[in-house]
Design an enzyme around this catalytic site. Structure first.
Site, short mmCIF file in Angstrom:
data_model
loop_
_atom_site.label_atom_id
_atom_site.label_comp_id
_atom_site.label_asym_id
_atom_site.label_seq_id
_atom_site.Cartn_x
_atom_site.Cartn_y
_atom_site.Cartn_z
N THR A 111 -21.83 -18.77 56.80
CA THR A 111 -20.70 -19.17 55.95
C THR A 111 -20.13 -20.50 56.44
OG1 THR A 111 -20.18 -16.82 55.68
CG2 THR A 111 -18.50 -18.38 54.98
N ASP A 408 -26.72 -9.99 62.42
CA ASP A 408 -25.97 -11.15 62.91
C ASP A 408 -25.63 -10.99 64.39
OD1 ASP A 408 -26.11 -12.17 60.42
OD2 ASP A 408 -23.95 -12.26 60.02
#
Length: 546
Positions: A111, A408
């Site tokens: 992001t 992640d």
């Protein structure tokens, strides 16, 4: 032009034999050139970045996406959001590829890299309005990125990994999981991720083989029931309900050949015209079944794992011969079982020997609640480096998001194994780089100093977005953090998104891998450079055609 001849395709020749190109739908198309084209690209890139901006940080919001066949995905993982978005604009597609590159290379910060690229685009637009040439802007951004990376290296801290003290790694994994749906069992998930990576990590070579970590999910139960299995979990059960549910000191025969009689490999068909011939055929099949089972038994196997199926007769015979078996185990699972148990994959019964058998301490069947769902767990294997993270959750959507979150976390821990240096999160690293870039800009005598300052302003958009998403005034929080960093000479001062009473990210244990932060800046700058150099585009006249 009466003598003009056209050839199939889009090339024509005039009366002098000179070729020229005929473009399709010429009347409906328009051509964007120069600054207009670049501003169009900037607008598309910024719109993508603005969509993702609200998903940044521990207080970031999730996005709900519905696919064409009605599948629902809820996530705040940047790469997943962009992958599932239906994007037609060419520059927007480049932004999707940007987040995918970050995901493939680093696994975390997908992001942030898009938000930074969008902020650089925004700054580029104001520089273009001042009349600065796009190449000078791109070169200035490149210089600023290189300077920022040098500054990051200077403020980075060593992070030695001690297998006996995993607490620092757990805190890093908790930083990654802070914004995820799994943060209700925050520490537990971080510990699972760290233990999984350390189980498969080669600390001498500084390498982590992700092929040995499998993520398996099963609907039902709570997220807290998620566990790390030091072995392999297979979504299958024993082929016969009367086979034992738990085996110990197991020798596995891993087979990719089916338990069935050999078929003639010809196009001829076999006609059975009498009862005697049919009985002979049945007896032949039974003999072959017994021969196959005996081969497996004689090799010393106590469990047969087969990639293919077998019929009821073979299944019943396996039960009679007291040889438990599992059928229809997929290719990737077969490979993982072979790696974990130290066995060899055997393609023909004739090649099965005792040396090719795998070993596992325990093979047990898991059952879930009141459902008939069952799974096999193969534990205490010869090669204990293969592990499985077994995720539970209320529905499929939560399990899929938990898989993305754990991926992640696994990636962030892996990055520290491969490069033992860290910077502090919460926008602290970006603020420190912004201050350094703005100060260095004054020493540049050329036009690039404007791009340097613009780069510093773009870096500040990350902490501002973090503050805005946490419901704090972005401008005030950023001004305060910059002031503290300068007065205390402390590059760990960031945005206190969680309202813990201190902006010092070192105290809050908000840690990020230097490798991840460096890659974000590099990728975002390269993408912006490329877009700024595109000054000619032919596009449909109607914007709705994008």
């Amino acid at each position: 032009m009466s003598n003009m001849t056209a050839i199939p395709g889009s090339i024509a020749f005039d009366e002098y034999g000179r070729p020229f190109i005929i473009l399709k739908d010429q009347g409906r198309q328009k051509r964007l050139t120069g600054t207009d084209a670049i501003k169009s690209h900037i607008c598309a890139a910024r719109s993508i970045a603005n969509i993702l901006k609200t998903s940044l940080g521990p207080k970031g919001l999730d996005k709900l996406m519905i696919s064409s066949d009605g599948d629902v995905t809820v996530t705040n993982d940047g790469a997943t959001i962009l992958k599932n978005m239906d994007v037609d604009h060419e520059i927007a597609k480049l932004m999707v590829q940007l987040s995918q590159s970050q995901d493939d290379e680093i696994g975390d910060g997908t992001t942030g890299v898009v938000v930074l690229a969008g902020a650089l685009m925004e700054q580029a637009q104001s520089l273009l309005d001042k009349g600065i040439h796009p190449i000078r802007i791109a070169d200035g951004f490149e210089l600023a990125a290189q300077y920022s990376i040098l500054h990051l290296n200077s403020i980075a801290e060593g992070f030695p990994i001690n297998p006996k003290d995993l607490e620092p790694l757990i805190k890093t994994a908790m930083t990654t999981l802070g914004s995820k749906i799994v943060n209700k069992c925050h520490r537990q998930m971080a510990e699972i991720a760290v233990n999984a990576v350390m189980a498969v990590a080669d600390l001498e070579k500084r390498d982590v083989n992700f092929e040995l970590i499998k993520l398996e999910g099963k609907v039902g139960g709570r997220l807290e029931d998620t566990m790390l299995v030091r072995g392999v979990v297979v979504d299958k059960d024993f082929s016969h309900p009367q086979m034992p549910k738990k085996l110990q000191d197991v020798k596995l025969a891993i087979l990719t050949c089916p338990f069935e009689p050999p078929k003639p490999k010809t196009k001829h068909k076999l006609d059975v015209t009498s009862v005697e011939d049919y009985k002979k055929l049945r007896d032949y099949e039974r003999e072959k079944f017994i021969e196959m089972v005996d081969r497996v038994k004689n090799a010393g196997a106590t469990l047969a794992i087969c990639q293919w199926g077998f019929d009821d007769e073979a299944n019943h015979l396996l039960l009679q011969k007291q040889l438990p078996a599992v059928r229809w185990v997929g290719g990737p699972e077969i490979e993982l079982i072979a790696i974990a148990t130290g066995g060899r994959i055997v393609p023909r019964f004739e090649e099965l020997t005792p040396e090719k058998l795998g070993y596992a301490g325990i093979v047990r069947e898991l059952s879930f609640g009141t459902t008939k769902d069952k799974m096999l767990v193969i534990e205490e294997c010869k090669n204990s480096r293969a592990v499985t993270i077994f995720i539970r959750g209320g529905n499929k959507m939560i399990i899929e998001e938990a898989k993305r979150s754990l991926h992640d976390a696994l990636c962030s821990v892996r990055n520290l194994v491969t490069d033992e240096r860290i910077v502090y999160g919460g926008g602290a690293a970006e603020i420190s780089c912004a201050i350094a870039c703005a100060a260095y800009a004054n020493s540049i005598s050329s036009l690039e100093q404007y791009a340097f300052r613009a780069f510093a302003d773009a870096l500040e958009s990350i902490p501002m977005a973090l503050a805005d998403n946490a419901g704090i005034s972005g401008i005030d929080a950023l001004a305060e953090a910059k002031s503290f960093q300068l007065s205390e000479n402390n590059p760990a001062i960031g945005i206190d998104c969680m309202n813990r009473g201190t902006s010092d990210m070192k105290v809050q244990n908000v840690i990020e891998s230097l490798k991840s932060k460096t890659q974000q800046i590099l990728l975002a700058t390269q993408m912006v450079k490329m877009i700024l150099k595109i000054d000619d585009v032919r596009s449909p006249a109607d914007p709705s055609d994008y």
